[in-house]
Motif scaffolding. Structure first.
Motif, short mmCIF file in Angstrom:
data_model
loop_
_atom_site.label_atom_id
_atom_site.label_comp_id
_atom_site.label_asym_id
_atom_site.label_seq_id
_atom_site.Cartn_x
_atom_site.Cartn_y
_atom_site.Cartn_z
N LEU A 112 15.72 7.51 -19.81
CA LEU A 112 16.29 7.59 -21.21
C LEU A 112 17.51 6.92 -21.14
N PRO A 113 18.49 6.90 -20.20
CA PRO A 113 20.04 6.30 -20.46
C PRO A 113 19.52 4.56 -20.30
N ILE A 114 18.51 4.24 -19.30
CA ILE A 114 18.24 2.84 -19.38
C ILE A 114 17.57 2.25 -20.59
N LEU A 115 16.69 3.02 -21.25
CA LEU A 115 15.91 2.54 -22.30
C LEU A 115 17.11 2.58 -23.55
N LEU A 116 17.91 3.51 -23.60
CA LEU A 116 18.78 3.55 -24.61
C LEU A 116 19.91 2.30 -24.60
N SER A 117 20.16 2.02 -23.30
CA SER A 117 21.33 1.11 -23.22
C SER A 117 20.59 -0.33 -23.24
N THR A 118 19.25 -0.34 -23.43
CA THR A 118 18.86 -1.99 -23.33
C THR A 118 18.54 -2.47 -25.28
N GLY A 119 18.87 -1.53 -26.09
CA GLY A 119 18.98 -1.93 -27.52
C GLY A 119 17.47 -1.98 -28.01
N VAL B 259 11.94 5.53 -27.59
CA VAL B 259 12.36 6.66 -27.06
C VAL B 259 12.05 7.88 -27.77
N LEU B 260 12.00 7.75 -28.95
CA LEU B 260 11.58 9.05 -29.73
C LEU B 260 10.24 9.32 -29.79
N PRO B 261 9.47 8.39 -29.94
CA PRO B 261 7.98 8.61 -29.62
C PRO B 261 7.52 9.16 -28.15
N LEU B 262 8.20 8.70 -27.27
CA LEU B 262 8.24 9.15 -26.00
C LEU B 262 8.54 10.43 -25.76
N LEU B 263 9.62 10.98 -26.37
CA LEU B 263 10.14 12.43 -26.51
C LEU B 263 9.06 13.20 -26.88
N ILE B 264 8.70 12.90 -28.21
CA ILE B 264 7.97 13.79 -28.91
C ILE B 264 6.61 14.02 -28.26
N LEU B 265 5.88 12.90 -27.54
CA LEU B 265 4.61 13.08 -27.09
C LEU B 265 4.69 14.00 -25.68
N GLY C 4 6.21 -5.74 -18.84
CA GLY C 4 5.31 -6.16 -17.74
C GLY C 4 4.16 -4.72 -17.83
N ILE C 5 4.71 -3.57 -18.44
CA ILE C 5 3.57 -2.79 -18.61
C ILE C 5 3.54 -2.17 -19.90
N PRO C 6 2.51 -1.60 -20.53
CA PRO C 6 2.41 -1.11 -21.83
C PRO C 6 2.89 0.35 -21.96
N PHE C 7 3.32 0.74 -23.22
CA PHE C 7 3.89 2.08 -23.45
C PHE C 7 2.94 3.13 -22.82
N GLY C 8 1.67 2.93 -22.76
CA GLY C 8 0.83 4.00 -22.21
C GLY C 8 1.25 4.18 -20.68
N ALA C 9 1.52 3.11 -20.14
CA ALA C 9 1.67 3.08 -18.66
C ALA C 9 3.03 3.84 -18.44
N LEU C 10 4.05 3.39 -19.24
CA LEU C 10 5.57 4.01 -19.28
C LEU C 10 5.33 5.56 -19.30
N PHE C 11 4.41 5.89 -20.47
CA PHE C 11 4.33 7.32 -20.52
C PHE C 11 3.63 8.06 -19.37
N THR C 12 2.77 7.55 -18.79
CA THR C 12 1.88 7.88 -17.43
C THR C 12 3.03 8.04 -16.64
N ALA D 275 9.56 22.70 -22.04
CA ALA D 275 9.09 21.39 -22.45
C ALA D 275 10.52 20.72 -23.18
N SER D 276 11.22 21.73 -23.92
CA SER D 276 12.51 21.22 -24.63
C SER D 276 13.41 20.93 -23.47
N VAL D 277 13.83 21.83 -22.61
CA VAL D 277 14.71 21.56 -21.75
C VAL D 277 14.57 20.35 -20.74
N GLY D 278 13.39 20.08 -20.29
CA GLY D 278 12.65 19.09 -19.68
C GLY D 278 13.04 17.67 -20.40
N LEU D 279 13.31 17.74 -21.50
CA LEU D 279 13.65 16.47 -22.26
C LEU D 279 15.10 16.01 -22.02
#
Length: 284
Positions: free
Chosen positions: A89-96, A102-108, A227-235, A49-53
């Protein structure tokens, strides 16, 4: 229309620059990550899981390669696949603005990745083989990653080629959304998606199954456009395992394992995605 092309180009160049830096750095550690997964089998789902992040689509290919060579368990492979976010991750980080997710996504992804991975290992026992000293392992785009004495240009060439591919994917997706917004209207698109938000996890799960970097790009851009909620992004990002599933398909004997992993990825990601949407609406 010229503005649409320029905006798509500028956004894509931001992702290209960030991706190139990340991939150059990670190219020096790819082999070490493979060795790490092989050596520490008792805690391998946590390591998986750590490496996959790590934002590198080659990680899922490395994990699939190790699994086929019986160096890691199915639970570890699942943990890597589940934790992968490919090019998101690069896309989300580059948007501001969306970088805060990003952090809650990685933790979950990390927590549920290794927890489900351990449960899989409890249910599925697989005998592991010892690693051979001179065994060659494969990374994304099928390049060898056992390159301790590789020249510096090897650490520049592959990241450059891969970053160019990502740039093309991001540019095409950005251009597509730009044209759609121009002709249909951003409000109309977002209104349609907001009215259908309870089916977005299912849609994102199906898109995430596409074994290509473009699928994570598409899902990320939808989220950036609200266009989509965080839950859909996570899925969508949990289902998306980059090129790892494709690499598994090269071994016809592993089709049952592929089916198990896909079912587990889909089931757990969709269930958790809907749970996240429900919790966020409850506290909204």
């Amino acid at each position: 229309m010229t503005d649409i092309i320029l905006d798509a180009l500028l956004d894509s160049l931001k992702v290209f620059g960030l991706s190139l830096v990340l991939y150059i750095i990670l190219s020096f550690f790819e082999e070490k990550l493979a060795s790490l997964l092989k050596k520490h089998k008792s805690i391998s789902p946590i390591l998986g899981a750590s490496v996959g992040l790590i934002p590198q689509c080659g990680i899922s290919v490395v994990a699939a390669d190790l699994y086929l060579k019986e160096h890691i368990t199915m639970g570890t492979l699942f943990a890597v696949f589940f934790a992968c976010s490919d090019e998101a991750l690069p896309i989300l980080l580059s948007t501001g603005g969306k970088a805060i997710y990003v952090l809650p996504l990685l933790i979950l992804k990390f927590v549920f990745g290794f927890l489900i991975g351990y449960l899989i290992d409890l249910a599925v026992r697989r005998k592991l083989t010892e690693a051979e000293a001179e065994e060659v392992h494969i990374g994304c785009c099928h390049h060898e990653i056992d390159h301790q004495e590789a020249p510096v240009k090897e650490h520049l060439l592959h990241p450059l080629i891969h970053s160019i591919k990502i740039f093309i994917y991001v540019f095409i997706v950005n251009l597509f959304f730009g044209v759609a917004i121009y002709f249909i209207g951003e409000e109309n698109i977002l209104q349609f998606l907001s009215q259908s938000q309870w089916i977005t996890p299912l849609v994102c799960a199906l898109v995430g199954l596409i074994p290509n970097c473009a699928s994570s790009v598409f899902i990320s851009e939808l989220f950036i456009l609200n266009g989509i909620p965080f839950g859909a992004l996570f899925t969508g990002l949990c289902v998306n395992a980059g090129l790892g599933l494709i690499y598994l398909l090269k071994n016809r004997k592993s089709w049952k394992d592929i089916l198990y992993i896909v079912i587990l990825l889909l089931g757990s990601s969709i269930l958790l995605g809907y749970g996240i949407i429900g919790i966020m609406q409850l506290f909204a």
